[in-house]
Design an enzyme around this catalytic site. Structure first.
Site, PDB file in Angstrom:
ATOM      1  N   ASP A  56       0.702  -1.262   0.053  1.00  0.00           N
ATOM      2  CA  ASP A  56      -0.056   0.046   0.104  1.00  0.00           C
ATOM      3  C   ASP A  56       1.089   1.016  -0.090  1.00  0.00           C
ATOM      4  OD1 ASP A  56      -2.309   1.457   0.417  1.00  0.00           O
ATOM      5  OD2 ASP A  56      -1.890   1.702   2.491  1.00  0.00           O
ATOM      6  N   ASP A  99      -1.597  -0.861   6.005  1.00  0.00           N
ATOM      7  CA  ASP A  99      -2.165  -0.507   7.105  1.00  0.00           C
ATOM      8  C   ASP A  99      -3.454   0.173   6.889  1.00  0.00           C
ATOM      9  OD1 ASP A  99      -1.304   1.897   6.051  1.00  0.00           O
ATOM     10  OD2 ASP A  99      -1.331   2.734   8.242  1.00  0.00           O
ATOM     11  N   ASP A 142      -7.305  -1.669   3.943  1.00  0.00           N
ATOM     12  CA  ASP A 142      -6.514  -2.804   3.568  1.00  0.00           C
ATOM     13  C   ASP A 142      -6.856  -4.063   4.173  1.00  0.00           C
ATOM     14  OD1 ASP A 142      -4.658  -1.111   2.313  1.00  0.00           O
ATOM     15  OD2 ASP A 142      -3.696  -0.462   4.108  1.00  0.00           O
TER      16      ASP A 142
END
Length: 624
Positions: free
Chosen positions: A323, A515, A519
């Site tokens: 991410d 995080d 997610d």
């Protein structure tokens, strides 16, 4: 606090109930020993033989089930070893084999239960009931299933109850306190004022409140996350136990040596003597102990690994997916510029955007609100605020309909919205007012100082494919990816799109590092999901296979290192056991090692394997 004898006794009883075969083996061995000491050898031998053969029968049934699936495991040799030692009267050796067999399975079960416990906790906290207030003004409540809640229903949430669906706090309530740790990871209570957005999964404070449902259960925050996580985790990648890969050749070698010894000597005892030294105890127990030691080592350094199978997957990772915000970057963006489209001004854009965003918990929303507040601009009350995951926020501010979010989110409402030019490290928050493109707010989020080094180290450890998945615009994502050394960038992804992307990646196993609540689905869908940051209570952490308790990307590298070290040590222990066992079997084939002595020698081999496996507790990560 010092444990009392009663507490320790209670724990022993609970462990015995959880692993009854281990407890039963110890009890049978103790009873047989007492009877033998009391001068009743026939009873002692009968009890031991019946019990050992019963375990062999139980394992045989399980073995047949695995064989039907094409899996040949260490249980084949275990069954043969137990039966052969009983038939030739070597009952002590039979009980030792049973103890190692049941003990190894107990260790594997313990490691697996740690992973399942976290998933159950996430699902169990999902709201199930709601108290609907009757619309007749009587303020009478009716308990209904959370799936029956409709948009516009007025709900009562009692003290310490879970908010059942997304909604707005009643305007007649001045302020209320909520625990949002399961959504945001924020451990401190959060104050919400009348008219503010409430998210399902939040826990109400000490005062009963009323709220108006803005979404039904199927589209509320927490239930959507639980659904995606449950669906993703219901189809995990198949994992074969490490020791099973050695089972077939080791079993074949052991049976061949035993059969040759029997044929050449003409004595069936010789076969049992060989099989005693071929007991698969090192194969059964070495890998679970090495994996548990690796999990313990990780926990000491702030890395929680949920199961030995996770360590094995970590050791073989070929694709790493990141991410962006809060993972590769620090997740603390600051406003650097405002680009208004006439007739709007920068002042208007900031004020309207912050007024709408004050009901969002997204890190970018917080940045805008904090910037406007620090500038001394007044925030207006907003109503009908609604947040779209990975998209943006829509709210009515006064007479204006305000939308704040990604370019795609804004284009759905203002088709003439256009992308703005971004420098490296910048990202844009787009704004539309009354379906007219108003401009963009530019924020800057810095790449983590160790991101490039961490990615290079992961590649050195065997990860061949690095990917960035993000909901941000491509220009923003590409600039950060370039700084980090990532060439595969997939931008503008919704949570469901991230899940699909991970599921279709060819180079596996796939490790996802992220995080935040959005997610959670993709962390569960990946072969190995790593939730990074001190957010141990978030849904992302609960759906992940690895939770990093400190906000440090280098810990993801350490997790892979621990997995590789644990597997390497487990394999070493297995090979030590195999080599020693084969050598001893060859010696026993000549009849120079009685079965009782062989059982003792095999215990020494087991001890060597166990001690070597425990090195995973302290084996240091290789140099980065």
């Amino acid at each position: 606090m010092t444990r009392t004898p009663e507490t320790q006794s209670g724990r022993s009883v609970r462990n015995g109930l959880r692993y009854p075969l281990v407890a039963a083996t110890i009890v049978v061995g103790a009873v047989a020993g007492i009877l033998l000491f009391a001068g009743v050898p026939l009873a002692a031998r009968s009890i031991a033989a019946i019990y050992a053969l019963s375990i062999a029968g139980l394992e045989f049934v399980r073995m047949i089930g695995r064989l039907k699936k094409g899996i040949v495991g260490v249980d084949v040799l275990a069954v043969i070893a137990i039966v052969s030692t009983v038939l030739v009267g070597e009952l002590l050796a039979a009980l030792i084999i049973v103890l190692m067999l049941t003990g190894g399975e107990a260790l594997e079960d313990y490691a697996q239960s740690r992973a399942e416990r976290e998933m159950r906790a996430l699902i169990d906290r999902s709201p199930r009931t709601a108290h609907r207030v009757s619309p007749d003004g009587e303020r009478v409540t009716v308990d209904i299933g959370v799936s029956e809640v409709a948009v516009g229903d007025v709900l009562l949430v009692r003290p310490s109850e879970v908010v059942p669906v997304d909604g707005l706090l009643s305007p007649e309530i001045d302020v209320a306190e909520f625990d949002e740790s399961s959504l945001t990871g924020e451990s401190l209570p959060v104050l919400r004022h009348g008219g503010e957005q409430l998210l399902s999964g939040s826990i109400n404070g000490p005062t009963a409140i009323r709220m108006t449902a803005s979404r039904d259960a199927a589209h509320s925050q927490y239930q959507s996350i639980v659904l995606l996580v449950s669906e993703a985790s219901a189809h995990p990648a198949p994992v074969v136990r490490l020791a099973d890969r050695f089972a077939l050749p080791f079993t074949g070698v052991a049976l061949l040596i035993g059969a040759v010894a029997w044929i050449l000597s003409g004595d069936p005892v010789r076969f049992a003597e060989v099989l005693v030294l071929a007991t698969p105890c090192p194969l059964i127990i070495a890998a679970p102990i090495a994996f548990m030691a690796g999990m313990s080592r990780g926990a000491k350094t702030g890395i929680i690994v949920k199961g030995g199978a996770v360590l094995e997957l970590l050791s073989r990772v070929r694709t790493v997916v990141f991410d962006k915000t809060g993972t590769l970057t620090y997740g603390l963006p600051t406003i650097s510029d405002v680009r208004a489209e006439p007739p709007f001004t920068a002042h208007q854009i900031l004020q309207l955007a912050a007024s709408a965003e004050q009901y969002s918990s997204h890190v970018l929303a917080n940045s805008i609100v904090e910037y406007v507040t620090a500038a001394g601009l007044q925030l207006h009350d907003a109503v009908e605020a609604e947040e779209t995951a990975a998209g943006g926020v829509s709210a009515r501010v006064g007479t204006d309909e305000v939308h704040v979010g990604t370019l795609g989110f804004i284009r759905d409402r203002a088709p003439r919205a256009k992308a703005t030019t971004l420098a490296a490290g910048e990202l844009a928050i787009y704004v539309a007012v009354n379906n007219q493109f108003a401009g963009a707010i530019i924020a800057r989020d810095r790449l983590r100082g160790n991101a490039r080094e961490a990615i290079a180290e992961l590649q050195r450890r065997g990860a061949e494919h690095m990917v960035m998945l993000t909901g941000d615009a491509y220009a923003t994502a590409a600039s950060i990816a370039d700084l980090a050394g990532i060439s595969d960038v997939r931008a503008g992804c919704l949570p469901s799109g991230k899940v699909d992307a991970v599921a279709t990646m060819p180079d596996r196993p796939v490790m996802m590092v992220g995080d935040g609540v959005n997610d959670a689905p993709v962390l569960a869908a990946a072969d190995v999901g790593i939730a990074m940051g001190a957010r141990g209570a978030t849904a992302a952490s609960e759906s992940a296979d690895v939770v990093i308790l400190v906000d440090d990307l280098a810990k993801a590298v350490d997790a892979v290192a621990i997995g590789q070290d644990s597997v390497r040590i487990a394999l070493q222990s297995i090979w030590i056991g195999i080599v020693l066992s084969v050598v001893l079997m060859l010696v026993a084939a000549f009849g120079v090692i009685p079965a009782a002595v062989g059982a003792g020698i095999q215990e020494a081999v087991d001890l060597i394997c166990i001690l070597n496996a425990l090195r995973a507790l302290s084996s240091p990560p290789r140099n980065r």
